[in-house]
Design a protein around this motif. Sequence first.
Motif, short mmCIF file in Angstrom:
data_model
loop_
_atom_site.label_atom_id
_atom_site.label_comp_id
_atom_site.label_asym_id
_atom_site.label_seq_id
_atom_site.Cartn_x
_atom_site.Cartn_y
_atom_site.Cartn_z
N ASP A 1 14.68 -19.52 39.95
CA ASP A 1 15.66 -19.41 40.79
C ASP A 1 15.44 -18.52 42.08
N CYS A 2 15.71 -19.09 43.26
CA CYS A 2 15.00 -18.26 44.45
C CYS A 2 16.23 -18.54 45.39
N SER A 3 16.48 -17.54 46.28
CA SER A 3 17.19 -17.65 47.30
C SER A 3 16.84 -16.98 48.63
N LYS B 1 15.59 -13.19 46.97
CA LYS B 1 15.99 -12.91 45.46
C LYS B 1 15.20 -14.13 44.81
N VAL B 2 14.65 -13.43 44.07
CA VAL B 2 13.86 -14.24 42.70
C VAL B 2 14.37 -13.60 41.26
N GLY B 3 14.63 -14.98 40.71
CA GLY B 3 15.12 -14.80 39.13
C GLY B 3 14.21 -15.73 38.34
N ILE B 4 13.77 -15.31 37.18
CA ILE B 4 13.33 -16.03 36.18
C ILE B 4 14.08 -15.87 34.88
N ASP B 5 14.51 -17.10 34.32
CA ASP B 5 15.08 -17.09 33.05
C ASP B 5 14.10 -17.44 31.77
N ASP C 1 15.54 -11.83 30.84
CA ASP C 1 15.74 -12.24 32.19
C ASP C 1 14.94 -11.27 33.28
N TYR C 2 14.20 -11.76 34.20
CA TYR C 2 13.60 -11.04 35.18
C TYR C 2 14.34 -11.43 36.85
N SER C 3 14.69 -10.45 37.59
CA SER C 3 15.02 -10.57 38.83
C SER C 3 14.49 -9.57 39.80
N SER D 1 14.44 -8.36 44.12
CA SER D 1 14.85 -8.88 45.78
C SER D 1 14.36 -7.76 46.48
#
Length: 95
Positions: free
Chosen positions: A1-3, A35-39, A44-46, A48
């Motif tokens: 997930d990236c924004s 912002k980057v998130g890895i599930d 979970d890792y995020s 920003s």
Amino acid sequence: DCSWIEVNANLQLPVPLTPDLNTYAGAGLNVARVKVGIDGLGSDYSASNTEVGVNILGGLRFNAAAFTPFVEASLTLGGGEQFAIRAGILLGGGR
């Protein structure tokens, strides 16, 4: 997930080179946030990051009866760090 989100606030000033061309130059601020998130894998890792930069820009407007076409180039130093070329139409008449 990236924004990615970016906000720019610029000031443009006329630079009359010839009577027939509506040229302008400007500068402003750029705020960019990623912002980057890895599930998965049990955790979970995020992460920003937000950075502020400076915009330098210049452009040309072409007067028309009901709208104003334009072309513009900008360089962002710091923040989003990018070079962009834009073209568009300003509504509301040539000014």
